[in-house]
Scaffold this active site. Sequence first.
Site, PDB file in Angstrom:
ATOM      1  N   LYS A  60       0.837  -1.205   0.000  1.00 30.56           N
ATOM      2  CA  LYS A  60       0.000   0.000   0.000  1.00 30.56           C
ATOM      3  C   LYS A  60       0.872   1.255   0.000  1.00 30.56           C
ATOM      4  CE  LYS A  60      -3.929  -2.230   2.187  1.00 30.56           C
ATOM      5  NZ  LYS A  60      -4.728  -2.368   3.401  1.00 30.56           N
ATOM      6  N   HIS A 111      -0.032  -6.557  17.840  1.00 26.04           N
ATOM      7  CA  HIS A 111      -1.081  -7.569  17.739  1.00 26.04           C
ATOM      8  C   HIS A 111      -1.713  -7.859  19.090  1.00 26.04           C
ATOM      9  CE1 HIS A 111       1.966 -10.378  19.236  1.00 26.04           C
ATOM     10  NE2 HIS A 111       2.733 -10.011  18.229  1.00 26.04           N
TER      11      HIS A 111
END
Length: 125
Positions: A60, A111
């Site tokens: 991206k 995470h």
Amino acid sequence: MRLYHGIDIVNVDRLRETMDRSAAFVEDIFTQEEQRYCLSHRDPYVHFAGRFAAKEAFLKAIGSGFTAIGIFRRIEISVMPSGRPALRLNGWLDNLMRRLNASGASVTISHTPEYAVSSVILLGG
């Protein structure tokens, strides 16, 4: 100076299901070193998810929708002695970084048991 940024989030359970369904997925996406690193942890899936998110975030950042076979293995998320993740590129992706005049990359991965998120920032000329 130009700044390129990408961010991605991965659902750990969804990635786990995909990996359990297809052993080829792991081989297609992750380098041997990434596999070794992730499998050395108690819950390897959160680490696989973090690396997958980082690879997507990098794509991206460079503004690419690439889905070419083998592209993910050309992006490796390694670990610095400090524990910080680092981006290593191989083949034509390394050449692309030179064309962007990218002088540096910053990768972060976080995470929880449910999600992994990654942000990649590239500094370009």
